[in-house]
Design an enzyme around this catalytic site. Structure first.
Site, PDB file in Angstrom:
ATOM      1  N   ARG A 141       0.826  -1.220   0.000  1.00  0.00           N
ATOM      2  CA  ARG A 141       0.000   0.000   0.000  1.00  0.00           C
ATOM      3  C   ARG A 141       0.855   1.263   0.000  1.00  0.00           C
ATOM      4  O   ARG A 141       0.764   2.083  -0.887  1.00  0.00           O
ATOM      5  CB  ARG A 141      -0.947  -0.001   1.210  1.00  0.00           C
ATOM      6  CG  ARG A 141      -1.940  -1.149   1.152  1.00  0.00           C
ATOM      7  CD  ARG A 141      -3.198  -0.808   0.349  1.00  0.00           C
ATOM      8  NE  ARG A 141      -3.801  -2.031  -0.173  1.00  0.00           N
ATOM      9  CZ  ARG A 141      -4.508  -2.107  -1.293  1.00  0.00           C
ATOM     10  NH1 ARG A 141      -4.683  -1.051  -2.051  1.00  0.00           N
ATOM     11  NH2 ARG A 141      -5.013  -3.265  -1.674  1.00  0.00           N
ATOM     12  N   HIS A 149       8.135 -10.800  -4.141  1.00  0.00           N
ATOM     13  CA  HIS A 149       6.935 -10.417  -4.895  1.00  0.00           C
ATOM     14  C   HIS A 149       6.836  -8.894  -4.882  1.00  0.00           C
ATOM     15  O   HIS A 149       6.879  -8.275  -3.822  1.00  0.00           O
ATOM     16  CB  HIS A 149       5.693 -11.043  -4.249  1.00  0.00           C
ATOM     17  CG  HIS A 149       4.469 -11.036  -5.116  1.00  0.00           C
ATOM     18  ND1 HIS A 149       3.973  -9.885  -5.703  1.00  0.00           N
ATOM     19  CD2 HIS A 149       3.631 -12.037  -5.506  1.00  0.00           C
ATOM     20  CE1 HIS A 149       2.884 -10.190  -6.402  1.00  0.00           C
ATOM     21  NE2 HIS A 149       2.651 -11.492  -6.316  1.00  0.00           N
ATOM     22  N   TYR A 208       1.530  -5.726  -5.407  1.00  0.00           N
ATOM     23  CA  TYR A 208       0.504  -6.042  -6.420  1.00  0.00           C
ATOM     24  C   TYR A 208      -0.297  -4.804  -6.804  1.00  0.00           C
ATOM     25  O   TYR A 208      -1.099  -4.831  -7.727  1.00  0.00           O
ATOM     26  CB  TYR A 208      -0.418  -7.158  -5.924  1.00  0.00           C
ATOM     27  CG  TYR A 208      -1.008  -6.888  -4.568  1.00  0.00           C
ATOM     28  CD1 TYR A 208      -2.124  -6.065  -4.429  1.00  0.00           C
ATOM     29  CD2 TYR A 208      -0.431  -7.427  -3.425  1.00  0.00           C
ATOM     30  CE1 TYR A 208      -2.638  -5.773  -3.181  1.00  0.00           C
ATOM     31  CE2 TYR A 208      -0.937  -7.140  -2.163  1.00  0.00           C
ATOM     32  CZ  TYR A 208      -2.035  -6.311  -2.049  1.00  0.00           C
ATOM     33  OH  TYR A 208      -2.539  -6.018  -0.809  1.00  0.00           O
ATOM     34  N   HIS A 231       3.139  -8.758 -11.266  1.00  0.00           N
ATOM     35  CA  HIS A 231       1.933  -8.873 -12.087  1.00  0.00           C
ATOM     36  C   HIS A 231       2.135  -7.989 -13.310  1.00  0.00           C
ATOM     37  O   HIS A 231       2.407  -6.794 -13.160  1.00  0.00           O
ATOM     38  CB  HIS A 231       0.698  -8.406 -11.301  1.00  0.00           C
ATOM     39  CG  HIS A 231       0.386  -9.269 -10.114  1.00  0.00           C
ATOM     40  ND1 HIS A 231      -0.672  -9.018  -9.270  1.00  0.00           N
ATOM     41  CD2 HIS A 231       0.981 -10.398  -9.642  1.00  0.00           C
ATOM     42  CE1 HIS A 231      -0.708  -9.949  -8.326  1.00  0.00           C
ATOM     43  NE2 HIS A 231       0.284 -10.792  -8.520  1.00  0.00           N
ATOM     44  N   GLU A 239       3.937 -13.188 -13.649  1.00  0.00           N
ATOM     45  CA  GLU A 239       2.987 -14.135 -13.070  1.00  0.00           C
ATOM     46  C   GLU A 239       1.839 -14.374 -14.047  1.00  0.00           C
ATOM     47  O   GLU A 239       1.335 -13.438 -14.667  1.00  0.00           O
ATOM     48  CB  GLU A 239       2.468 -13.598 -11.727  1.00  0.00           C
ATOM     49  CG  GLU A 239       1.503 -14.571 -11.046  1.00  0.00           C
ATOM     50  CD  GLU A 239       1.242 -14.241  -9.581  1.00  0.00           C
ATOM     51  OE1 GLU A 239       1.903 -13.339  -9.029  1.00  0.00           O
ATOM     52  OE2 GLU A 239       0.372 -14.913  -8.993  1.00  0.00           O
ATOM     53  N   ASP A 257       0.778 -19.566 -11.459  1.00  0.00           N
ATOM     54  CA  ASP A 257      -0.121 -19.570 -10.297  1.00  0.00           C
ATOM     55  C   ASP A 257      -1.287 -20.506 -10.619  1.00  0.00           C
ATOM     56  O   ASP A 257      -2.044 -20.274 -11.575  1.00  0.00           O
ATOM     57  CB  ASP A 257      -0.614 -18.141 -10.029  1.00  0.00           C
ATOM     58  CG  ASP A 257      -1.431 -18.032  -8.748  1.00  0.00           C
ATOM     59  OD1 ASP A 257      -2.402 -18.796  -8.596  1.00  0.00           O
ATOM     60  OD2 ASP A 257      -1.109 -17.171  -7.913  1.00  0.00           O
ATOM     61  N   HIS A 274      -4.730 -18.901 -10.633  1.00  0.00           N
ATOM     62  CA  HIS A 274      -4.895 -17.972 -11.755  1.00  0.00           C
ATOM     63  C   HIS A 274      -5.071 -18.705 -13.084  1.00  0.00           C
ATOM     64  O   HIS A 274      -5.940 -18.344 -13.872  1.00  0.00           O
ATOM     65  CB  HIS A 274      -3.695 -17.024 -11.858  1.00  0.00           C
ATOM     66  CG  HIS A 274      -3.514 -16.144 -10.655  1.00  0.00           C
ATOM     67  ND1 HIS A 274      -2.472 -15.247 -10.550  1.00  0.00           N
ATOM     68  CD2 HIS A 274      -4.243 -16.016  -9.511  1.00  0.00           C
ATOM     69  CE1 HIS A 274      -2.571 -14.607  -9.389  1.00  0.00           C
ATOM     70  NE2 HIS A 274      -3.624 -15.060  -8.743  1.00  0.00           N
ATOM     71  N   HIS A 278       3.148 -20.881  -7.917  1.00  0.00           N
ATOM     72  CA  HIS A 278       2.306 -20.427  -6.808  1.00  0.00           C
ATOM     73  C   HIS A 278       1.206 -21.459  -6.680  1.00  0.00           C
ATOM     74  O   HIS A 278       0.427 -21.641  -7.627  1.00  0.00           O
ATOM     75  CB  HIS A 278       1.655 -19.079  -7.129  1.00  0.00           C
ATOM     76  CG  HIS A 278       2.535 -17.897  -6.906  1.00  0.00           C
ATOM     77  ND1 HIS A 278       2.198 -16.639  -7.353  1.00  0.00           N
ATOM     78  CD2 HIS A 278       3.719 -17.779  -6.252  1.00  0.00           C
ATOM     79  CE1 HIS A 278       3.168 -15.791  -6.988  1.00  0.00           C
ATOM     80  NE2 HIS A 278       4.089 -16.450  -6.335  1.00  0.00           N
ATOM     81  N   ASP A 327      -9.884 -14.930  -9.506  1.00  0.00           N
ATOM     82  CA  ASP A 327      -8.701 -14.766  -8.653  1.00  0.00           C
ATOM     83  C   ASP A 327      -9.026 -14.634  -7.167  1.00  0.00           C
ATOM     84  O   ASP A 327      -8.778 -13.599  -6.565  1.00  0.00           O
ATOM     85  CB  ASP A 327      -7.857 -13.557  -9.131  1.00  0.00           C
ATOM     86  CG  ASP A 327      -6.525 -13.462  -8.377  1.00  0.00           C
ATOM     87  OD1 ASP A 327      -6.244 -14.336  -7.535  1.00  0.00           O
ATOM     88  OD2 ASP A 327      -5.787 -12.502  -8.631  1.00  0.00           O
ATOM     89  N   HIS A 387      -8.102 -16.943  -3.924  1.00  0.00           N
ATOM     90  CA  HIS A 387      -7.368 -18.137  -3.498  1.00  0.00           C
ATOM     91  C   HIS A 387      -8.130 -18.898  -2.415  1.00  0.00           C
ATOM     92  O   HIS A 387      -8.777 -18.296  -1.575  1.00  0.00           O
ATOM     93  CB  HIS A 387      -5.999 -17.755  -2.944  1.00  0.00           C
ATOM     94  CG  HIS A 387      -5.138 -17.024  -3.931  1.00  0.00           C
ATOM     95  ND1 HIS A 387      -3.832 -16.692  -3.675  1.00  0.00           N
ATOM     96  CD2 HIS A 387      -5.396 -16.557  -5.171  1.00  0.00           C
ATOM     97  CE1 HIS A 387      -3.326 -16.054  -4.718  1.00  0.00           C
ATOM     98  NE2 HIS A 387      -4.256 -15.950  -5.640  1.00  0.00           N
ATOM     99  N   GLU A 425       0.208 -19.526  -1.376  1.00  0.00           N
ATOM    100  CA  GLU A 425      -0.361 -18.188  -1.104  1.00  0.00           C
ATOM    101  C   GLU A 425      -1.818 -18.372  -0.714  1.00  0.00           C
ATOM    102  O   GLU A 425      -2.702 -17.658  -1.177  1.00  0.00           O
ATOM    103  CB  GLU A 425      -0.323 -17.324  -2.367  1.00  0.00           C
ATOM    104  CG  GLU A 425       1.023 -17.099  -2.981  1.00  0.00           C
ATOM    105  CD  GLU A 425       0.920 -16.284  -4.262  1.00  0.00           C
ATOM    106  OE1 GLU A 425       0.175 -16.686  -5.186  1.00  0.00           O
ATOM    107  OE2 GLU A 425       1.569 -15.249  -4.337  1.00  0.00           O
TER     108      GLU A 425
HETATM  109 ZN    ZN Z   1      -4.033 -14.309  -6.972  1.00  0.00          ZN
HETATM  110 FE    FE Z   2       0.161 -15.754  -7.168  1.00  0.00          FE
HETATM  111 FE    FE Z   3       0.851 -12.442  -7.292  1.00  0.00          FE
END
Ligand code: ZN
Ligand code: FE
Ligand code: FE
Length: 277
Positions: free
Chosen positions: A37, A67, A70, A107, A142, A176, A179, A211, A224, A226, A256
């Protein structure tokens, strides 16, 4: 060797993450390079890094996976938004060299109405600015679910980004499971067919990490969300097939899933029990 880990909080430094990983049966881990953030990153602590490198060497760790936040959008229509992604990722590249030879996942972005072609061009442009021949880090695109205007929803789009990148030897892919299943690749019913397609379009030599997440939503839902391993639409059987597939067995796997540390520990145990050889 089965390199298996999960996403950990980076707030207490590298050595802490490595010890936390060992405490739950992991021999690698993923972490955010900075607060997704506010984008604040911890100062590099050379003592922590030296202790981390020694500890992970002693404990036989695999490659770790950083990572990117995002919240960045490298393919935004807004130049200011793209510039933020560029500056943050450029700084991350420098930081990654303190732990050389590891992986950095991001991403590819959302084209927000400009069209996938334009988005692909902008993301490749960013890579062409931040990658250097000297870096030891491999940067991973990803595979995305295709929610909203995400690019990287198909193997073709990922291939195009790599093709437009000058230092493509520094670029790879992180697959992933949630995903790709949400994107419409049937890793449940036809894993080998999906891997054939990946190999034909991108090349399996470009696949560096997995992932591992179950999905809260059905096949091809482009959502998306998880889910814990075995509790979603992908299911444990498919996960077993993935971790035991001869074409994937050498890859590090990162959970994740929506878990605290004890939940991750249980999933790591479950996957290790189901790993053959
Ligand atoms: Zn995701
Ligand atoms: Fe992922
Ligand atoms: Fe990711």
């Amino acid at each position: 060797m089965f390199y298996l880990g999960c996403h950990l909080s980076a707030s207490k430094g590298f050595l802490h993450m490595a010890k936390e990983a060992v405490s739950i049966g992991a021999n690698t881990f993923q972490f955010f390079t900075r607060n997704p953030r506010g984008f604040a990153a911890k100062d590099i602590d050379e003592k922590d890094i030296a202790a981390f490198l020694e500890y992970t060497e002693e404990n036989g760790f695999g490659k770790i996976l950083a990572h990117a936040p995002y919240t960045l959008n490298p393919s935004s229509a807004d130049e200011k938004v793209r510039d933020l992604a560029l500056r943050i990722m450029q700084d991350d590249m420098l930081r990654m060299e303190y732990v050389p030879g590891n992986l950095y996942n991001f991403h590819p972005g959302s084209h927000v109405g400009q069209g996938a072609e334009k988005g692909i061009e902008l993301t490749a442009e960013l890579l062409n600015t931040i990658l250097t021949p000297e870096q030891s880090t491999i940067v991973l695109l990803e595979t995305m679910s295709g929610k909203g205007s995400e690019i990287g929803r198909s193997f073709e789009e990922l291939r195009e980004i790599i093709d437009k990148t000058n230092l493509s030897e520094k670029v790879g892919v992180c697959l992933d499971t949630c995903h790709v299943y949400d994107a419409g690749y049937d890793i449940v019913g036809n894993l080998d067919g999906v891997l054939d397609e990946f190999d034909r379009i991108i090349g399996l030599d470009k696949l560096y990490a997995i992932h591992m997440n179950d999905s809260k939503n059905p096949f091809e839902s482009h959502k998306d969300r998880h889910e814990k391993i075995g509790d979603g639409s992908i299911g444990l059987e498919a996960m077993k097939n993935i971790i035991n597939n001869p074409r994937l067995k050498h890859l590090p796997v990162f959970l994740e899933t929506p878990n605290e540390l004890d939940g991750y520990k249980a999933e790591i145990e479950l996957l290790r029990e189901n790993r053959e050889g």
